[in-house]
Motif scaffolding. Structure first.
Motif, PDB file in Angstrom:
ATOM      1  N   GLU A 201      59.084  60.494 -37.438  1.00  0.00           N
ATOM      2  CA  GLU A 201      59.985  61.431 -38.124  1.00  0.00           C
ATOM      3  C   GLU A 201      59.862  62.819 -37.503  1.00  0.00           C
ATOM      4  N   VAL A 202      58.639  63.327 -37.425  1.00  0.00           N
ATOM      5  CA  VAL A 202      58.386  64.624 -36.787  1.00  0.00           C
ATOM      6  C   VAL A 202      57.222  64.433 -35.820  1.00  0.00           C
ATOM      7  N   SER A 203      57.463  64.611 -34.556  1.00  0.00           N
ATOM      8  CA  SER A 203      56.443  64.325 -33.548  1.00  0.00           C
ATOM      9  C   SER A 203      55.173  65.127 -33.755  1.00  0.00           C
ATOM     10  N   ALA A 204      55.304  66.345 -34.255  1.00  0.00           N
ATOM     11  CA  ALA A 204      54.142  67.221 -34.414  1.00  0.00           C
ATOM     12  C   ALA A 204      53.367  66.970 -35.709  1.00  0.00           C
ATOM     13  N   VAL A 205      53.869  66.074 -36.546  1.00  0.00           N
ATOM     14  CA  VAL A 205      53.188  65.767 -37.817  1.00  0.00           C
ATOM     15  C   VAL A 205      52.601  64.367 -37.708  1.00  0.00           C
ATOM     16  N   ALA A 206      51.267  64.302 -37.637  1.00  0.00           N
ATOM     17  CA  ALA A 206      50.609  63.036 -37.322  1.00  0.00           C
ATOM     18  C   ALA A 206      50.933  61.929 -38.319  1.00  0.00           C
ATOM     19  N   ASP A 207      50.969  62.255 -39.624  1.00  0.00           N
ATOM     20  CA  ASP A 207      51.182  61.176 -40.587  1.00  0.00           C
ATOM     21  C   ASP A 207      52.645  60.756 -40.700  1.00  0.00           C
ATOM     22  N   SER A 208      53.516  61.302 -39.846  1.00  0.00           N
ATOM     23  CA  SER A 208      54.899  60.799 -39.772  1.00  0.00           C
ATOM     24  C   SER A 208      55.139  60.032 -38.476  1.00  0.00           C
ATOM     25  N   ARG A 209      54.050  59.749 -37.747  1.00  0.00           N
ATOM     26  CA  ARG A 209      54.156  58.968 -36.505  1.00  0.00           C
ATOM     27  C   ARG A 209      53.518  57.599 -36.710  1.00  0.00           C
ATOM     28  N   ASP A 210      54.299  56.544 -36.488  1.00  0.00           N
ATOM     29  CA  ASP A 210      53.788  55.183 -36.663  1.00  0.00           C
ATOM     30  C   ASP A 210      53.922  54.341 -35.397  1.00  0.00           C
ATOM     31  N   SER A 211      54.141  54.982 -34.287  1.00  0.00           N
ATOM     32  CA  SER A 211      54.358  54.233 -33.046  1.00  0.00           C
ATOM     33  C   SER A 211      53.061  53.898 -32.329  1.00  0.00           C
ATOM     34  N   HIS A 212      51.959  54.500 -32.760  1.00  0.00           N
ATOM     35  CA  HIS A 212      50.708  54.379 -32.011  1.00  0.00           C
ATOM     36  C   HIS A 212      49.559  54.026 -32.957  1.00  0.00           C
ATOM     37  N   HIS A 213      48.641  53.212 -32.468  1.00  0.00           N
ATOM     38  CA  HIS A 213      47.375  52.980 -33.184  1.00  0.00           C
ATOM     39  C   HIS A 213      46.323  52.631 -32.152  1.00  0.00           C
ATOM     40  N   LYS A 214      45.152  53.222 -32.282  1.00  0.00           N
ATOM     41  CA  LYS A 214      44.138  53.051 -31.237  1.00  0.00           C
ATOM     42  C   LYS A 214      43.732  51.599 -31.054  1.00  0.00           C
ATOM     43  N   ASN A 215      43.832  50.787 -32.115  1.00  0.00           N
ATOM     44  CA  ASN A 215      43.428  49.380 -32.007  1.00  0.00           C
ATOM     45  C   ASN A 215      44.593  48.447 -31.696  1.00  0.00           C
ATOM     46  N   ALA A 216      45.751  49.013 -31.418  1.00  0.00           N
ATOM     47  CA  ALA A 216      46.926  48.179 -31.134  1.00  0.00           C
ATOM     48  C   ALA A 216      46.665  47.296 -29.912  1.00  0.00           C
ATOM     49  N   ASP A 217      47.095  46.037 -30.026  1.00  0.00           N
ATOM     50  CA  ASP A 217      46.965  45.111 -28.897  1.00  0.00           C
ATOM     51  C   ASP A 217      48.233  44.264 -28.821  1.00  0.00           C
TER      52      ASP A 217
ATOM     53  N   GLY B  71      52.000  46.058 -27.563  1.00  0.00           N
ATOM     54  CA  GLY B  71      52.466  45.325 -28.730  1.00  0.00           C
ATOM     55  C   GLY B  71      53.832  44.706 -28.546  1.00  0.00           C
ATOM     56  N   GLN B  72      54.491  44.471 -29.669  1.00  0.00           N
ATOM     57  CA  GLN B  72      55.754  43.736 -29.702  1.00  0.00           C
ATOM     58  C   GLN B  72      56.935  44.699 -29.843  1.00  0.00           C
ATOM     59  N   ALA B  73      58.079  44.298 -29.310  1.00  0.00           N
ATOM     60  CA  ALA B  73      59.322  45.045 -29.504  1.00  0.00           C
ATOM     61  C   ALA B  73      60.160  44.333 -30.553  1.00  0.00           C
ATOM     62  N   PHE B  74      61.048  45.084 -31.195  1.00  0.00           N
ATOM     63  CA  PHE B  74      61.909  44.475 -32.212  1.00  0.00           C
ATOM     64  C   PHE B  74      63.304  45.076 -32.146  1.00  0.00           C
ATOM     65  N   LEU B  75      64.266  44.323 -32.688  1.00  0.00           N
ATOM     66  CA  LEU B  75      65.686  44.714 -32.618  1.00  0.00           C
ATOM     67  C   LEU B  75      66.148  45.247 -33.967  1.00  0.00           C
ATOM     68  N   VAL B  76      66.863  46.371 -33.945  1.00  0.00           N
ATOM     69  CA  VAL B  76      67.451  46.915 -35.166  1.00  0.00           C
ATOM     70  C   VAL B  76      68.927  47.234 -34.917  1.00  0.00           C
ATOM     71  N   ASP B  77      69.713  47.255 -36.008  1.00  0.00           N
ATOM     72  CA  ASP B  77      71.007  47.925 -35.908  1.00  0.00           C
ATOM     73  C   ASP B  77      70.846  49.324 -36.479  1.00  0.00           C
ATOM     74  N   LEU B  78      71.809  50.186 -36.195  1.00  0.00           N
ATOM     75  CA  LEU B  78      71.680  51.581 -36.608  1.00  0.00           C
ATOM     76  C   LEU B  78      72.559  51.897 -37.821  1.00  0.00           C
ATOM     77  N   SER B  79      72.735  50.893 -38.674  1.00  0.00           N
ATOM     78  CA  SER B  79      73.522  51.102 -39.890  1.00  0.00           C
ATOM     79  C   SER B  79      72.804  52.007 -40.880  1.00  0.00           C
ATOM     80  N   GLY B  80      71.475  52.100 -40.772  1.00  0.00           N
ATOM     81  CA  GLY B  80      70.705  52.868 -41.741  1.00  0.00           C
ATOM     82  C   GLY B  80      70.460  52.112 -43.034  1.00  0.00           C
ATOM     83  N   GLU B  81      70.829  50.841 -43.079  1.00  0.00           N
ATOM     84  CA  GLU B  81      70.620  50.035 -44.285  1.00  0.00           C
ATOM     85  C   GLU B  81      69.185  49.510 -44.313  1.00  0.00           C
TER      86      GLU B  81
END
Length: 421
Positions: free
Chosen positions: A97-113, A153-163
Motif C-alpha cells: 500500500e505504502v512502500s515506506a510503511v513496513a506493515d503495509s508491505r506484504d511482498s517480502h518475508h525473510k523466510n520465503a522460499d 515463491g509463487q506467482a498468481f493471477l488477478v483481474d483488476l476489477s477491485g472485487e
C-alpha cells in the motif's frame, strides 16, 4: 434478457458513448465504429464491430459484415481504438500500500522460499488498483519479492476489477532469482537448483518402480512444486541478466524439460538466436537503458525490438514495481520508438503474456474472455485516455484516489478545505 436480432444500422443512429448506464450492461452488446487491435493474425481492423455475449467475445468483423449480428445494445466507439485489456506481470501490485510503511508491505518475508504464496495477502481494494486500471490494464500476474532463499515463491493471477474475488488463480508460476549475488557465488544457487531437480527426478523414478505405492510417504509441498515444474505444468520464471548465465539456464531447461521464462535478460540480445531456438520467452523492462551492475552491461532501449526481430517471444514488464504499473503502455510506446514494431508491442503486453501464463484473455477473438478497452486515441500516447473498460464483459470505472483528491481540493467553497468534502 433474451438476445434479439436487431439492425446494426438502426442502432448506431441512436447509440453513443455515455448513453448506456455504467455497470448495467445488457447480456450482449456490440462495440462499433472502432479501430480494433486484435493481437491475432488478423492484425488491425478498421471500422470493425466486436460483439460480447455473457462476458465472452462472440464476433469480430467489419461493419460491412455486421448486419446480421445479434446483440442487445450498441456502444459507438466514435472512431476510437479498441485493444485487449493489457496484462501486466511480475510486480507487487496489491501487495504494497505504502512502500515506506513496513506493515503495509506484504511482498517480502525473510523466510520465503519456493512455497511462499503471496496471494493470501493480495488486497483488491488497494488504492493502486483503480489507478492501474487507468492505464488500460485489466489483469496482472503478481509475484512477491521473496526473502533470503533464491526462490522468491509463487506467482498468481488477478483481474483488476477491485472485487473481493479478484484472485483468479494462485500458484501459476515459480519465481527464482539467480545471477549476481553480493552474498556469495552464483554457482552455488545454480547447483542448488540442479540438485533439487535431480533429487525430484530420482524420487519420481523410485516411486514409479516401487511395488507397494501405499507405503510411499506423502510428498512435501516444496516437492510437489518441483514435480509440477518437471512435468511442465507451470513456468519457472528465472531472473538472470548475464549471457553465460542465460545459456546455462537454457541447458538446464533442455536437461529437465522445463517450461522456462527468463526475466531481466539484459544480455539476451547477445544470445538471442539460442533463446529463440529454445523457444523461451523473455520478460524485459523496455525502460532499462543503463547497467545496474556488471551483469547488465547491455541494457538498451532497443533490446525489445532486437529480440523480437530475432524471433524471441518478448513480454514487456515492470518487474517488482507496485505503484507505477499504470505506465506499462508508455514502456511499450518507448519500445516502439526504439525499433519494436507496433504489433509486436501490443502482443508483448497482451497475447504473449496470456500464452506464457495460460490466461484466457489477451486477444480480441471469438471465444475469448471479454477484457476490452476503448481508447480516445493511440494507447501508447500520453494524451490518450481510457474511454471505457470491460473485464469479463462488465464495465469498470476508472476513477482513482488521485481523481478524488483532485476533485476535493479543486472544489470551490466558502468553507475551509478541511470542510469542503
Amino acid at each position: 434478457m433474451k438476445l434479439k436480432t436487431k439492425s446494426l444500422v438502426a442502432l448506431t443512429v441512436t447509440a453513443c458513448l455515455g448513453c448506456l448506464p455504467s455497470f448495467a450492461m445488457a447480456d450482449s452488446f456490440a462495440i462499433t465504429n472502432a479501430k480494433v487491435y486484435t493481437a491475432t493474425e488478423l492484425g488491425v481492423l478498421d471500422n470493425a464491430v466486436v460483439v460480447v455475449t455473457d462476458g465472452m467475445i462472440t464476433s469480430v468483423t467489419s461493419s460491412e459484415n455486421a448486419a446480421a449480428l445479434t446483440f442487445d445494445n450498441v456502444i459507438d466507439a466514435q472512431g476510437g481504438v479498441v485493444t485487449p485489456g493489457f496484462i501486466a506481470s511480475m510486480n507487487a501490485l496489491g501487495l504494497v500500500e505504502v512502500s515506506a510503511v513496513a506493515d503495509s508491505r506484504d511482498s517480502h518475508h525473510k523466510n520465503a522460499d519456493i512455497t511462499f504464496d503471496p496471494s493470501y495477502a493480495y488486497n483488491p481494494k488497494a488504492s493502486s488498483i483503480a489507478y492501474t486500471r487507468k492505464g488500460g490494464i485489466t489483469r496482472n500476474v503478481v509475484t512477491g519479492a521473496g526473502g533470503e532463499d533464491m526462490f522468491a515463491g509463487q506467482a498468481f493471477l488477478v483481474d483488476l476489477s477491485g472485487e473481493w474475488d479478484s484472485v483468479k488463480q494462485s500458484n501459476i508460476a515459480v519465481y527464482v532469482k539467480l545471477g549476481a549475488n553480493s552474498e556469495g557465488s552464483r554457482a552455488a544457487y545454480v547447483q542448488e537448483l540442479v540438485t533439487k531437480l535431480e533429487k525430484a527426478q530420482k524420487a519420481q523414478a523410485k516411486s514409479t518402480d516401487a511395488k507397494d505405492k501405499s507405503d510411499a510417504a506423502e510428498p512435501e509441498l516444496a516437492d510437489e512444486i518441483i514435480n509440477e515444474l518437471l512435468a511442465g505444468k507451470k513456468p519457472l520464471v528465472v531472473a538472470v541478466d548475464r549471457a553465460i548465465d542465460i545459456l546455462t539456464m537454457l541447458k538446464i531447461k533442455q536437461q529437465f524439460g522445463l517450461n522456462m521464462v527468463l526475466i531481466g535478460g539484459a544480455d539476451a540480445v547477445l544470445v538471442a538466436d539460442e533463446i529463440a531456438k529454445a523457444n523461451v520467452p523473455v520478460m524485459i523492462d523496455a525502460m532499462r537503458n543503463l547497467p545496474d551492475n556488471f551483469d547488465s552491461l547491455h541494457n538498451h532501449l532497443a533490446n525489445a525490438g532486437k529480440l523480437t526481430a530475432a524471433g524471441v517471444k518478448v513480454i514487456l514488464t515492470d518487474m517488482g514495481d507496485s505503484h507505477n504499473v499504470y505506465g506499462l503502455r508508455y514502456s511499450a510506446g518507448n519500445a516502439v520508438a526504439n525499433g519494436m514494431s507496433y504489433q509486436a508491442a501490443i502482443e508483448a503486453i497482451t497475447s504473449n503474456v496470456a500464452d506464457t501464463f495460460k490466461i484466457d484473455t489477451g486477444r480480441i477473438a471469438p471465444g475469448k474472455t471479454a477484457d476490452l478497452v476503448i481508447w480516445s486515441g493511440d494507447p501508447f500516447e500520453y494524451s490518450s485516455q481510457v474511454v471505457k473498460m470491460f473485464i469479463d464483459g462488465k464495465e469498470q470505472q476508472t476513477k482513482s484516489r488521485h481523481d478524488k483528491l483532485r476533485d476535493r481540493y479543486m472544489t470551490q467553497s466558502d468553507m475551509p478545505r478541511a470542510y469542503s468534502k
